[in-house]
Design a protein around this motif. Structure first.
Motif, short mmCIF file in Angstrom:
data_model
loop_
_atom_site.label_atom_id
_atom_site.label_comp_id
_atom_site.label_asym_id
_atom_site.label_seq_id
_atom_site.Cartn_x
_atom_site.Cartn_y
_atom_site.Cartn_z
N ALA A 62 0.83 -1.21 0.00
CA ALA A 62 0.00 0.00 0.00
C ALA A 62 0.86 1.26 0.00
N ARG A 63 1.90 1.26 0.81
CA ARG A 63 2.79 2.43 0.87
C ARG A 63 3.51 2.62 -0.47
N ALA A 64 3.99 1.53 -1.05
CA ALA A 64 4.66 1.62 -2.35
C ALA A 64 3.70 2.14 -3.41
N HIS A 65 2.45 1.71 -3.33
CA HIS A 65 1.46 2.17 -4.32
C HIS A 65 1.19 3.66 -4.16
N SER A 84 -8.53 -6.76 -2.60
CA SER A 84 -9.18 -5.50 -2.94
C SER A 84 -8.28 -4.34 -2.58
N GLU A 85 -8.57 -3.18 -3.19
CA GLU A 85 -7.79 -1.99 -2.89
C GLU A 85 -8.69 -0.77 -2.96
N ASN A 86 -8.56 0.10 -1.99
CA ASN A 86 -9.19 1.42 -2.00
C ASN A 86 -8.08 2.45 -2.09
N VAL A 87 -8.27 3.45 -2.94
CA VAL A 87 -7.30 4.52 -3.11
C VAL A 87 -8.05 5.85 -3.08
N ALA A 88 -7.45 6.84 -2.47
CA ALA A 88 -8.01 8.20 -2.49
C ALA A 88 -6.85 9.18 -2.58
N VAL A 89 -7.07 10.26 -3.30
CA VAL A 89 -6.04 11.30 -3.44
C VAL A 89 -6.64 12.65 -3.11
N GLY A 90 -5.81 13.54 -2.59
CA GLY A 90 -6.21 14.91 -2.35
C GLY A 90 -6.79 15.20 -0.98
N PHE A 125 -1.99 -0.41 5.16
CA PHE A 125 -2.31 1.00 5.04
C PHE A 125 -1.11 1.77 4.52
N GLY A 126 -1.32 2.56 3.47
CA GLY A 126 -0.23 3.33 2.89
C GLY A 126 -0.60 4.79 2.72
N TYR A 127 0.38 5.64 2.93
CA TYR A 127 0.19 7.08 2.77
C TYR A 127 1.47 7.68 2.19
N ALA A 128 1.29 8.61 1.27
CA ALA A 128 2.42 9.37 0.74
C ALA A 128 1.99 10.82 0.59
N THR A 188 -3.79 4.65 0.46
CA THR A 188 -4.09 3.33 -0.11
C THR A 188 -4.41 2.37 1.03
N LEU A 189 -5.49 1.63 0.84
CA LEU A 189 -5.90 0.55 1.74
C LEU A 189 -5.91 -0.71 0.89
N ASP A 190 -4.99 -1.63 1.15
CA ASP A 190 -4.96 -2.91 0.46
C ASP A 190 -5.48 -3.97 1.41
N MET A 191 -6.35 -4.84 0.88
CA MET A 191 -7.02 -5.85 1.71
C MET A 191 -6.91 -7.20 1.04
N GLY A 192 -6.86 -8.24 1.85
CA GLY A 192 -6.81 -9.59 1.29
C GLY A 192 -7.30 -10.61 2.29
N ARG A 193 -7.58 -11.78 1.75
CA ARG A 193 -8.08 -12.89 2.53
C ARG A 193 -7.31 -14.13 2.10
N ARG A 194 -6.82 -14.87 3.05
CA ARG A 194 -5.98 -16.03 2.73
C ARG A 194 -6.77 -17.33 2.57
N THR A 195 -7.99 -17.40 3.08
CA THR A 195 -8.77 -18.63 2.98
C THR A 195 -10.13 -18.31 2.40
#
Length: 172
Positions: free
Chosen positions: A54-57, A101-107, A149-152, A162-169
């Motif tokens: 998320a931070r890299a994104h 899934s991924e949520n992104v917001a800018v500004g 959770f990522g922020y730049a 950026t909020l990246d989400m995942g499920r392993r099962t």
């Protein structure tokens, strides 16, 4: 994998947790058809690998042209041009082979504004950001839903979340 979170990333985590715990405090504005509000959604487990992704994104988006970033799908594309949740891309490579899934917001200048936008003003995107935050399909107690959770800061939009989400099962 342990990752150090910035103050902004910790704030984003707190607001996402609040939205999952108390979705009634974030009622959708406008036409709410399609906006889910499941009760008692378990919290996300913090994922160091998803936080790094998320931070890299967010940092990648910061370096892009302003108009490129606001295109609905470009916002979710990585350096190679693929959507970050697709098979073979960073989220899947981190071990999330079922739901991603991924949520992104800018500004937005605060995490609170970002989460309110995703939860309340998401009608134009068919409530996909809201529903990703509240995802509970096929939940079983053995499931682990993780989030990063990522922020730049910088670039033409100043703030990138950026909020990246995942499920392993799961039965996918």
């Amino acid at each position: 994998m342990v990752t150090t979170m910035s103050a902004e990333e910790m704030e984003l985590q707190c607001f996402v947790t609040d939205a999952r715990t108390y979705p009634e405090n974030y009622p959708p504005h406008g036409n709410s058809a399609g906006a889910t509000m499941p009760p008692g959604v378990p919290d996300f487990a913090l994922s160091g690998s998803l936080s790094q992704i998320a931070r890299a994104h967010s940092n990648f988006l910061k370096d892009q042209d302003k108009n490129w970033v606001v295109d609905d799908l470009n916002m979710h594309r990585g350096p190679g041009g693929a959507l970050v949740w697709e098979v073979g891309q960073p989220i899947e490579q981190a071990g999330f082979h079922t739901w991603r899934s991924e949520n992104v917001a800018v500004g937005f200048d605060t995490a609170e504004k970002v989460v309110r936008f995703w939860m309340q003003d998401d009608e134009a995107w068919s409530w996909g950001h809201r529903n990703a935050i509240l995802f509970d399909d096929w939940y079983t107690p053995d499931d682990t839903r993780e989030a990063g959770f990522g922020y730049a800061q910088g670039g033409p939009w100043t703030h990138y979340w950026t909020l990246d989400m995942g499920r392993r099962t799961g039965p996918f």
